[in-house]
Design a protein around this motif. Structure first.
Motif, PDB file in Angstrom:
ATOM      1  N   CYS A   1       0.657  -1.124  -0.024  1.00  0.00           N
ATOM      2  CA  CYS A   1       0.088   0.025   0.141  1.00  0.00           C
ATOM      3  C   CYS A   1       0.817   1.036   0.050  1.00  0.00           C
ATOM      4  O   CYS A   1       0.403   2.414  -0.189  1.00  0.00           O
ATOM      5  N   GLU A   2       2.130   1.041   0.020  1.00  0.00           N
ATOM      6  CA  GLU A   2       3.024   2.362  -0.033  1.00  0.00           C
ATOM      7  C   GLU A   2       3.526   2.430  -1.172  1.00  0.00           C
ATOM      8  O   GLU A   2       4.181   3.706  -1.660  1.00  0.00           O
ATOM      9  N   ARG A   3       3.615   1.344  -2.185  1.00  0.00           N
ATOM     10  CA  ARG A   3       4.259   1.574  -3.598  1.00  0.00           C
ATOM     11  C   ARG A   3       3.510   2.834  -4.399  1.00  0.00           C
ATOM     12  O   ARG A   3       2.210   3.219  -4.013  1.00  0.00           O
ATOM     13  N   GLY A   4       4.281   3.206  -5.500  1.00  0.00           N
ATOM     14  CA  GLY A   4       3.771   4.552  -5.834  1.00  0.00           C
ATOM     15  C   GLY A   4       3.151   4.347  -7.392  1.00  0.00           C
ATOM     16  O   GLY A   4       2.237   3.486  -7.671  1.00  0.00           O
ATOM     17  N   THR A   5       3.898   4.666  -8.446  1.00  0.00           N
ATOM     18  CA  THR A   5       3.349   4.828  -9.766  1.00  0.00           C
ATOM     19  C   THR A   5       3.942   3.837 -10.569  1.00  0.00           C
ATOM     20  O   THR A   5       5.083   3.466 -10.779  1.00  0.00           O
ATOM     21  N   CYS A   6       3.083   3.009 -11.550  1.00  0.00           N
ATOM     22  CA  CYS A   6       3.667   2.095 -12.271  1.00  0.00           C
ATOM     23  C   CYS A   6       4.464   2.690 -13.495  1.00  0.00           C
ATOM     24  O   CYS A   6       4.370   3.880 -13.893  1.00  0.00           O
ATOM     25  N   TRP A   7       5.236   1.783 -13.905  1.00  0.00           N
ATOM     26  CA  TRP A   7       6.315   2.322 -15.128  1.00  0.00           C
ATOM     27  C   TRP A   7       5.477   2.837 -16.216  1.00  0.00           C
ATOM     28  O   TRP A   7       6.167   3.731 -16.849  1.00  0.00           O
ATOM     29  N   ASN A   8       4.694   2.198 -16.634  1.00  0.00           N
ATOM     30  CA  ASN A   8       3.704   2.951 -17.935  1.00  0.00           C
ATOM     31  C   ASN A   8       3.254   4.396 -17.854  1.00  0.00           C
ATOM     32  O   ASN A   8       3.516   5.021 -18.469  1.00  0.00           O
ATOM     33  N   CYS A   9       2.705   4.608 -16.308  1.00  0.00           N
ATOM     34  CA  CYS A   9       2.093   5.826 -16.142  1.00  0.00           C
ATOM     35  C   CYS A   9       3.445   6.849 -16.336  1.00  0.00           C
ATOM     36  O   CYS A   9       3.181   8.045 -16.351  1.00  0.00           O
ATOM     37  N   LEU A  10       4.499   6.316 -15.611  1.00  0.00           N
ATOM     38  CA  LEU A  10       5.634   7.423 -15.327  1.00  0.00           C
ATOM     39  C   LEU A  10       6.143   7.581 -16.776  1.00  0.00           C
ATOM     40  O   LEU A  10       6.802   8.880 -16.766  1.00  0.00           O
ATOM     41  N   SER A  11       5.907   6.924 -17.889  1.00  0.00           N
ATOM     42  CA  SER A  11       6.546   7.187 -19.140  1.00  0.00           C
ATOM     43  C   SER A  11       5.369   7.792 -19.884  1.00  0.00           C
ATOM     44  O   SER A  11       5.378   7.794 -21.217  1.00  0.00           O
ATOM     45  N   ARG A  12       4.077   8.198 -19.179  1.00  0.00           N
ATOM     46  CA  ARG A  12       3.228   8.953 -19.837  1.00  0.00           C
ATOM     47  C   ARG A  12       2.267   7.862 -20.846  1.00  0.00           C
ATOM     48  O   ARG A  12       1.791   8.304 -21.658  1.00  0.00           O
ATOM     49  N   ARG A  13       2.190   6.496 -20.544  1.00  0.00           N
ATOM     50  CA  ARG A  13       1.437   5.717 -21.203  1.00  0.00           C
ATOM     51  C   ARG A  13       0.352   5.052 -20.422  1.00  0.00           C
ATOM     52  O   ARG A  13       0.326   3.978 -19.977  1.00  0.00           O
ATOM     53  N   CYS A  14      -0.459   6.145 -20.046  1.00  0.00           N
ATOM     54  CA  CYS A  14      -1.462   5.595 -18.953  1.00  0.00           C
ATOM     55  C   CYS A  14      -2.606   4.722 -19.539  1.00  0.00           C
ATOM     56  O   CYS A  14      -3.098   3.852 -18.836  1.00  0.00           O
ATOM     57  N   ASP A  15      -2.428   4.601 -20.839  1.00  0.00           N
ATOM     58  CA  ASP A  15      -3.458   3.566 -21.501  1.00  0.00           C
ATOM     59  C   ASP A  15      -3.051   2.329 -21.322  1.00  0.00           C
ATOM     60  O   ASP A  15      -3.650   1.238 -21.182  1.00  0.00           O
TER      61      ASP A  15
END
Length: 205
Positions: free
Chosen positions: A85-99
């Motif tokens: 529950c403390e983990r952050g943002t996934c790698w796809n969203c970090l590279s702006r591939r939210c799809d």
């Protein structure tokens, strides 16, 4: 057949890395950086703790066994310190591939059953310990504010299916020899590896 638990999307605050934190991330060895991206611990958000950071640092240095500290030091914010529950943002969203957000693609979070493990000095799991006392599931929901529910975009799957269904063209022959496929080479010319993207926590690659 076991039923998979379905959780509503849990919105938790997203961490924005400071320029100094970004520098620490960029100094991480590539293999550990990739592992951190996959596990969502590049921008973790700690839960409230009764222990100050300097006290936690003392415990890690003086109490933790070597197998834990040696791994923990390889990641910018540590490895063993984070519950799901403390983990952050996934790698796809970090590279702006939210799809392609990992939790949109998988249709849900990784459930940790509200438990973690106590280890001995050699890394053997000795006992389970409950890490949350309330009813909130200890799960990793990618912290990007993008949509996590509803229909997942299917354009990539459709493109793959279309490519698989397309018949392969016979290679043109010239003097009995197969002519090399220049189209594939031309497609790769000019294609560059994505560079460091601008600002904040997007500067990870």
């Amino acid at each position: 057949m076991t039923e998979t638990a379905v959780f509503p999307v849990i919105r938790r605050p997203q961490r924005t890395l400071t320029p100094e934190e970004l520098e620490a991330v960029q100094d991480t060895a590539l293999l550990n950086l990739q592992g951190g991206l996959i596990m969502g611990i590049i921008d973790p958000v700690p839960n409230p703790s009764p222990m100050r950071e300097d006290e936690g640092a003392w415990v890690r240095e003086q109490v933790w066994p070597e197998f834990m500290t040696s791994i923990d030091r390889k990641y910018p914010w540590g490895f063993w310190r984070w519950s799901n529950c403390e983990r952050g943002t996934c790698w796809n969203c970090l590279s702006r591939r939210c799809d392609l957000c990992v939790h949109r693609q998988e249709g849900g979070p990784h459930v940790d059953d509200n438990t973690d493990w106590v280890y001995d000095v050699e890394g053997r799991g000795l006992a389970k310990v409950i890490v949350r006392s309330d009813d909130a599931p200890c799960v990793w929901w990618c912290r990007c504010p993008c949509a996590k529910d509803g229909s997942a975009p299917a354009r990539r799957r459709r493109a793959k299916r279309a490519a698989a269904a397309r018949p392969e063209a016979e290679p043109a022959r010239e003097g009995g020899a197969a002519r090399p496929d220049r189209s594939a080479a031309s497609r790769h010319q000019g294609r560059r590896v994505p560079g460091i993207v601008d600002e904040a926590q997007y500067t990870l690659f």
